[in-house]
Design a protein around this motif. Sequence first.
Motif, short mmCIF file in Angstrom:
data_model
loop_
_atom_site.label_atom_id
_atom_site.label_comp_id
_atom_site.label_asym_id
_atom_site.label_seq_id
_atom_site.Cartn_x
_atom_site.Cartn_y
_atom_site.Cartn_z
N GLU A 221 40.96 15.43 29.98
CA GLU A 221 40.18 16.64 29.70
C GLU A 221 38.90 16.28 28.96
O GLU A 221 37.81 16.79 29.28
N GLU A 222 39.03 15.41 27.97
CA GLU A 222 37.87 14.97 27.20
C GLU A 222 36.90 14.19 28.07
O GLU A 222 35.67 14.38 28.01
N THR B 214 31.46 17.63 40.83
CA THR B 214 30.65 17.48 39.63
C THR B 214 29.42 16.61 39.93
O THR B 214 29.19 16.20 41.07
N VAL C 68 30.60 15.74 32.58
CA VAL C 68 29.81 16.93 32.94
C VAL C 68 28.70 17.17 31.92
O VAL C 68 27.54 17.39 32.29
N ASN C 69 29.02 17.13 30.65
CA ASN C 69 28.04 17.44 29.61
C ASN C 69 26.94 16.39 29.49
O ASN C 69 25.84 16.69 29.00
N PHE D 237 36.51 14.33 31.33
CA PHE D 237 35.85 15.25 32.28
C PHE D 237 34.69 15.96 31.60
O PHE D 237 33.59 16.07 32.17
N ASN D 238 34.90 16.44 30.39
CA ASN D 238 33.84 17.16 29.66
C ASN D 238 32.67 16.22 29.34
O ASN D 238 31.50 16.63 29.40
#
Length: 406
Positions: free
Chosen positions: A29-30, A73, A36-37, A32-33
């Motif tokens: 989860e981290e 993404t 993207v960020n 992936f963020n």
Amino acid sequence: MKILHTGDWHLGKKLHETEFEEDHKLFFEELFNIIVNNSIDVLVVSGDIFDFSNPPRSAEKLYYSFLLKLKDTCCKNIIITAGNHDGIQSLEAPKEILKLLNVDIIGTLTDSYNDQVIEINDNKGNLKFIVAAVPFLRDKDLLKVNEGRTYHDRTEEVRQGIINHYSELAEQITHKYGKDVPILATGHLFVAGVEEKSDAVRDIQVGNLAGIKSSSFPERFGYIALGHIHRQQKLQGHSNMWYCGSPLPLSFTEKNYEHSVLVTTLNSEGVFEQPKKITIPTYRKLITINDSLQNVLSELRSLDNEKHNNYLIEAIITQENSDLDIPYQMSKISEELKYIKLVKYRTNITGKKELRKEDVPDLDEFTPDIIFNSLIRSENIEEEQIEIIKDLFKKAEELSNQESAE
């Protein structure tokens, strides 16, 4: 373009029967963020995706779900190379299907260097750089058949084989694409002089004796993305050569490591910049307690509250004399704990005595009783406990003799 360098995930890992599945879910989860960020264009994973060659289904599901999630993404190129923990067949089996998700899997060497050469293009189809995707180089890929060679010869052959492989790959890419096209190389190997104290890292390539100098890698590589060593670090001897480190603490020896991923940028001049570290939160804290039995028990009870939920504890019981009550007390406290978990414990008896030469009988005089009594004398064990231990030993000896007679 931005490239994220990670590796040593070790999906399916257990720490003394404690599973890390929830930790890996939170890590993905981290990750992936972060992708993207930070508008990551390329993800490079430098080996040890799984902890062993036949990972559990839950680990594979987590892996494939993450790759599928990246499909829509900004990250349009994913390069995954095998490590020494990975099973080549299980990793490469879905490679043609994963290619549809822009995922390139390189599990082992083939007869062609081209299979390790991956072109990275921008959104307009212009070539930006090349990834020299080198997996873990196994001894069988590097050693030639040569009867009678010494261990030293084998070590040198493996070391030189690694150097030759990277040099030849750099030459092949330069010959095909020219000297101005940037190259990012991967690797999963041991480089001499690295700092590592983790007991979760296996020796590779003739017991790490074949570790090569970082200066042996071609400077033609603008960035070298390494895996295998779990402590993140830059290597001296090359302008831009990094171990990404493990994103999670995988053993108690790694509890104080810095856990993060690396992001390098290919700038407008075609140069890979020094990477930026992005910290990965530690979801479960690993703690080591080193004290006497009573102090260890007291510390465990003190830590056992909601504030320390999911702490994993290693206990080292250090005291002068051994204590037969230790296993019982540690088993009892493990059942009592609600918020923290005692993963393992070991004893460190400081009052051991050296055996005197006169206490050691001749080899032909050895019997189980003599060996056992010699061991008892080498420990500072209280007298009342010695009789209990001797009685237990005698009963075990009798049972063994009965089984032998049957």
